[in-house]
Write an enzyme that holds these catalytic residues in place. Sequence first.
Site, mmCIF file in Angstrom:
data_model
loop_
_atom_site.group_PDB
_atom_site.id
_atom_site.type_symbol
_atom_site.label_atom_id
_atom_site.label_comp_id
_atom_site.label_asym_id
_atom_site.label_seq_id
_atom_site.Cartn_x
_atom_site.Cartn_y
_atom_site.Cartn_z
ATOM 1 N N HIS A 37 -23.708 -19.672 40.848
ATOM 2 C CA HIS A 37 -25.072 -19.564 40.317
ATOM 3 C C HIS A 37 -25.326 -20.711 39.345
ATOM 4 C CE1 HIS A 37 -26.554 -15.605 41.866
ATOM 5 N NE2 HIS A 37 -25.274 -15.525 42.173
ATOM 6 N N TYR A 76 -13.993 -14.268 32.651
ATOM 7 C CA TYR A 76 -15.242 -14.792 32.089
ATOM 8 C C TYR A 76 -15.033 -15.535 30.770
ATOM 9 C CZ TYR A 76 -18.774 -12.847 35.250
ATOM 10 O OH TYR A 76 -19.578 -12.598 36.320
#
Length: 349
Positions: free
Chosen positions: A52, A322
Amino acid sequence: MGRHIGSMLALVAALTVGASLVVAQQNEVSPQDVVSALEGAYGVHPGQRRNHTKGTCALGTFVGMPEAKAYSRSALFSGAAVPVVARFSLAGGDPEASDAERSPRGMALEFRLPTGTLQHITMINTPMFFAAMPRTFLDKMRALRPDPATGKPDPKALEAFAASHPDNRGQAAFLTEHNPSPSYATIAYYGIHTFKFVNAQDRITLVRWRFVPQDGEKALTDAELRTMPKDFLETALIERTKRGPVRWNMLLTIGQPGDPEDDATLAWPKERKELKIGTLTISPAMGQKGAACATINYDPLVMADGIAPTKDPVLLFRSPSYGASSSKRLQGRQPGPAGPETAVGEELA
């Protein structure tokens, strides 16, 4: 506020450790494996998200409705206007990808709650994901690796992937049957995973959610799709917010016994109870360079009290990498043997 943030970070850390163990035991797929596959498919773009990558920032507010309190004690549904930092995005790791591609669009939201805590929600425009397990994600990225002779993925590799991974078929069919939208503002976004809502009496309800645009859902015609420029989504959203705020209704779907809980590739029956539990308002929108959303790690396991994850292996796999991913990205460093820069759905939107 410091105590609240500290408690939240401790909870996320605990969830991350547990998630890492679940992933290691069930999938034998590491974040490093996925990093290598993503980079093989899309190349390395230092300082940018690995998935993304192409996106647009926005600011706004969310107002929850009292109807949600029967299911969740989250401060998200206090009735007060909650500040939101949003990011809209195009799936994939190519920052120069065409907005006309038949690929998922994403919406990621960071809610800054009055309690001093954060709530993250990440969504895409398909009702289902393409992977029931991290292994499917990894194998798809490997199949997308360009053939050096053509610069494009090998059709035989893609055919082999599709034949061997039936969990991919639902999303693939949806993207084939539904043309992309001309604007981020006219897309419905789905949470895809199942979550737990916990109310004041500690009662747990399995739920899914989606955000439905008040502007209505719109799609490009086949003719429009053939003639659209490479870049139009960011401009369309910025211009739309200049004319006035853009709004989405948050709709909650109530699960029933037997509904898929740990598989984001399977839809729930359409007759499940639904109710509106809030309104998201976005204005303004802006390019992501230097904007608030650019530095946010939209980890979906950042959750305030009243909302909790299920044992969905894909949901749990996304979080452990993350932290490392975000820190390396913000430093503009390329990933190396010491560790990953991203993982499944890295900073999804």
